[in-house]
Design a protein around this motif. Structure first.
Motif, short mmCIF file in Angstrom:
data_model
loop_
_atom_site.label_atom_id
_atom_site.label_comp_id
_atom_site.label_asym_id
_atom_site.label_seq_id
_atom_site.Cartn_x
_atom_site.Cartn_y
_atom_site.Cartn_z
N TYR A 1 32.73 43.58 43.20
CA TYR A 1 33.48 42.34 43.45
C TYR A 1 32.52 41.20 43.82
CZ TYR A 1 36.65 39.02 45.70
OH TYR A 1 37.34 37.89 46.05
N ASP B 1 33.72 46.78 46.64
CA ASP B 1 33.05 45.66 47.29
C ASP B 1 31.81 45.18 46.54
OD1 ASP B 1 34.97 45.55 49.23
OD2 ASP B 1 33.82 46.68 50.73
N LEU C 1 37.65 46.50 41.89
CA LEU C 1 36.23 46.60 41.54
C LEU C 1 35.39 47.31 42.59
CD1 LEU C 1 35.63 42.97 40.19
CD2 LEU C 1 36.19 45.01 38.88
N LEU D 1 41.74 38.87 39.93
CA LEU D 1 40.65 39.30 40.79
C LEU D 1 40.22 38.27 41.83
CD1 LEU D 1 38.36 41.03 38.14
CD2 LEU D 1 40.09 42.06 39.63
N GLY E 1 40.95 41.97 44.06
CA GLY E 1 39.63 42.10 43.47
C GLY E 1 38.80 43.21 44.09
N ARG E 2 38.81 43.32 45.41
CA ARG E 2 38.02 44.35 46.08
C ARG E 2 38.60 45.74 45.85
NH1 ARG E 2 36.92 42.21 52.12
NH2 ARG E 2 35.85 44.26 52.23
N TRP F 1 41.07 41.24 35.59
CA TRP F 1 40.67 42.53 35.04
C TRP F 1 41.76 42.95 34.08
CZ3 TRP F 1 43.34 47.32 36.20
CH2 TRP F 1 42.78 48.44 35.58
#
Length: 748
Positions: free
Chosen positions: A297, A294, A292, A282, A288-289, A312
């Protein structure tokens, strides 16, 4: 036994008795070293557990010494169930790096579980510069700077660097700077390597720090790289790792064990998904974005104030990554992570992400993290293992475990690799590049002059100006400023290091000395021992200036008959043998015996030392005022080593006429070192290469041979006779043509 040496080699040895004697000496020395190496010492720590406990008060407690690595765990009353909060150990047990005296220093080092130094304490050291020279106070002050700094950082050493002795280092990047010790630059670099080397050994064994010796520094995420993508695309390009196992796959994994055939559902529905395991890194914004979203994240990264590596990890199917006893914020007993064979502490971050778009219905979805200090390289493959357990029997069931392993590495384009840290020894060379350049230029100049000495030496004033100027450079710049005084300590230190099986890598940290050693070794073959002793020894230069001052003051100059002087010259050889023997057999006593050299007092610390040492050095210089270079000729053990090295000389570069000494004694009378025999031969072992005799040899105003030649006469043992116009003599005491070409009288 019949000799197996080639005839040419045997002929060479017969023609060169000096080479034969040198080979015999080398063989004898090798045998002596070999016998002594049979009993190599083992460097070991000196503290017991009670002695360490006295250094750590509540809430910390020292536990029993570990069996797999020589370190004592530290636990805390504040975390009774938290396991070790740090470790304490002696550097000599883990990184016994020899100092310049040949014996490793020893420090008590303590680190916490994140790799931060708690403290460093000096236990024992034998560095010449810190034994009576500068004293131990600068060394003790230097090591206080480690507290609060982290092993993961690259440690640099510089004079007058900003210090931060309390709390974490202000340098939060890849580097941190320690303030060095003037006149002990090389020694503190060895200190740094000892402390860091020992700490890293413990960190790799107990804190999960990866060993970067082979692969260089870890990659770091490019924070500005973001390409919107979908979950399906991430599965294809490797941003998300996936492992899908059916019931049949798992059944095969238990085949041949007590867990085989005990899962009725797996046997009834072999094609049904048992576990669908996912992992994604992530910290890379693109991943990551996308995983998850924005808002989540940003929330996850805001909570990640320790800059941990975050993943994750989720699962779908019958089996989950979490069991019924899972505690948020703890480790999952079903998950383990490793890289390069080293396990990492994978801990839940207490973050339950919602609305993950793309994967099927998940039975578990969590964020897990690893300490940034763990030495993990996020761009290289790591292994996530999921432990699967089956039970056979109802009462006291028999448990069988197996692991499903998923290898995962995000795409390389999301990362950047910093340049590999510069080796510590190379930093030492770079830090002294200007001094090396100046000294290197001086050595080149000296080489040119010695290779073609006629021009500089035929004019007495020119030679005097050059020689005194170069000796002033040797004393002031090479000695007192650049700390380039070679010493017997380097020879005895090398013996101790080799005997202990440690090698000679510590010499790389002193580039000035290493440059001079290399040049001196080469000079042995060409000119003999005089190049160093006559031109490059700072203490020798100081003695020469003292001798010149004594002449100006018209102090009486003592003369010793040459036969007696030759016997007294054996004193330096006896001293050399004594120090070498002590290095082998009595290393502790040898440290004291090395003080017979006044180099540390007079050059290294510039007479800034206790009065007995200063008085001894001053006494030797006073003796040199009345007898020219008294210490060099009769006591100096390093001079003895140089004389032995001078046996490698391959050229008789000091030319002589056949009448030198027979009867001409002009050069002998003027030689301040008594290096010319009454018969005219040069004693290269006693020659300091002042070039006076070279100038006389070529000067038709000082050399009797050339003076008579200029008058049309020939100076020969039986007298002076008139020469014919062609230069031949009517009367000779030896057959014509018997004189070697290099020694015949020069033509007009």
């Amino acid at each position: 036994m019949e000799s197996k040496l080639p005839a040419a080699v045997c002929a060479c040895l017969r023609a060169n008795p000096h080479v034969t004697r040198l080979l015999n000496l080398v063989v004898a020395l090798a045998a002596f070293i070999g016998l002594n190496l049979l009993s190599l010492p083992t460097w070991a720590g000196q503290l017991s557990k009670p002695e360490i406990e006295r250094r750590f008060g509540p809430p910390l407690h020292v536990q029993e010494k570990l069996s797999d690595i020589p370190a004592w765990p530290l636990t805390s009353e504040l975390e009774p169930e938290g396991g070790p909060v740090g470790y304490v150990f002696e550097s000599i047990d883990l990184a016994p790096i020899p100092g310049f005296e040949g014996t490793p220093m020893n420090f008590l080092v303590s680190i916490d579980r994140k790799g931060n130094f708690l403290g460093v304490e000096l236990l024992r050291q034998h560095e010449p510069v810190f034994l009576g020279g500068l004293g131990e106070a600068p060394l003790r002050e230097f090591i206080t700077q480690y507290a609060g700094r982290n092993i993961k950082q690259q440690f640099l050493i510089a004079l007058d660097a900003a210090r931060n002795r309390t709390g974490p280092s202000a340098n939060q990047g890849f580097q941190t700077t320690l303030d060095g010790v003037s006149k002990a630059t090389a020694s503190v670099r060895i200190v740094n390597q000892s402390v860091l080397g020992a700490a890293l050994e413990v960190a790799r064994a107990k804190l999960g720090f990866a060993d970067r010796k082979q692969r260089g520094p870890a990659a770091h995420v490019l924070p500005d790289v973001y390409d919107p993508t979908t979950f399906a695309e991430m599965l294809k390009n490797g941003m998300v790792g996936r492992l899908r196992l059916t019931n049949a796959d798992v059944e095969k994994m238990f085949a041949g064990t007590d867990g085989a055939g005990v899962d009725d559902e797996a046997l009834a529905k072999p094609d049904k998904v048992f576990v669908d395991l996912y992992i994604a890194y992530l910290n890379a914004p693109t991943i990551g974005r996308a995983i998850l979203g924005d808002s989540q994240y940003k929330a996850a990264m805001a909570r990640n104030f320790e800059n941990r590596h975050l993943w994750w990890i989720a699962s779908a199917g019958r089996y989950a990554i979490l069991d019924d006893n899972f505690t948020p914020g703890a480790q999952s007993p079903r998950l383990t992570m490793a890289q390069d064979g080293l396990f990492l502490e994978l801990r839940d971050q207490g973050f339950d992400p919602k609305d993950i778009a793309g994967p099927p219905e998940l039975n578990a979805s969590r964020l897990f993290g690893v300490y940034a200090e763990a030495g993990l390289d996020p761009a290289r493959p790591l292994e996530l293992a999921l432990t699967i357990t089956r039970a056979k029997g109802m009462i006291l069931p028999l448990l069988t475990h197996t692991q499903a392993k998923l290898s995962y590495a995000p795409p390389q384009r999301l990362f950047a690799y910093p340049p590999e840290p510069t080796p510590e020894w190379l930093l030492a060379w770079k830090a002294r590049w200007l001094e090396l350049a100046i000294i290197g230029a001086a050595l080149v100049l000296l080489t040119v002059v010695l290779a073609r000495p006629r021009w500089i030496s035929v004019n007495p004033r020119r030679l005097k100006v050059f020689r005194l100027g170069f000796l002033a450079f040797t004393l002031l710049y090479l000695g007192w400023y650049a700390q380039g005084q070679l010493s017997m300590v380097q020879i005895t230190g090398a013996i101790k290091s080799l005997k202990a099986g440690q090698g000679l890598t510590s010499y790389l940290y002193d580039p000035i000395s290493l440059l001079l050693i290399a040049f001196t070794l080469v000079s042995f073959v060409i000119w003999g021992r005089g190049t160093f002793c006559g031109w490059l020894c700072p203490f020798g230069a100081l003695q020469e200036f003292i001798g010149l001052l004594a002449r100006r003051l018209r102090l009486p100059r003592l003369r010793i008959p040459q036969k007696l002087a030759k016997k007294l010259e054996w004193g330096r050889h006896v001293t050399f043998a004594l120090l070498v023997g002590a290095a082998f057999l009595l290393p502790r006593q040898g440290e004291t015996l090395n003080e017979i050299e006044p180099f540390k007092t007079a050059i290294t610390v510039g007479f800034d030392r206790s009065w007995p040492f200063v008085a001894y050095a001053a006494g030797l210089l006073l003796a040199g005022a009345f007898y020219y270079k008294f210490f060099c000729r009769f006591i100096c053990p390093l001079g003895s080593a140089m004389s032995l090295g001078g046996r490698l000389r391959r050229f008789a570069w000091l030319k002589r006429y056949d009448v030198c000494g027979k009867p001409c004694q002009s050069c002998k009378a003027k030689c301040a070192y008594d290096a010319i025999e009454p018969t005219g031969e040069i004693r290269y072992d006693a020659c300091f290469q002042c070039l006076d005799c070279v100038g006389i040899y070529h000067d038709n105003k000082r050399c009797p041979v050339l003076i008579y030649k200029k008058k049309g006469e020939i100076f020969i043992p039986t007298g002076v006779v008139r020469a014919d116009q062609d230069g031949s003599a009517k009367t000779r005491s030896e057959p014509a043509g018997s004189r070697p070409e290099s020694e015949k009288l020069p033509a007009h």
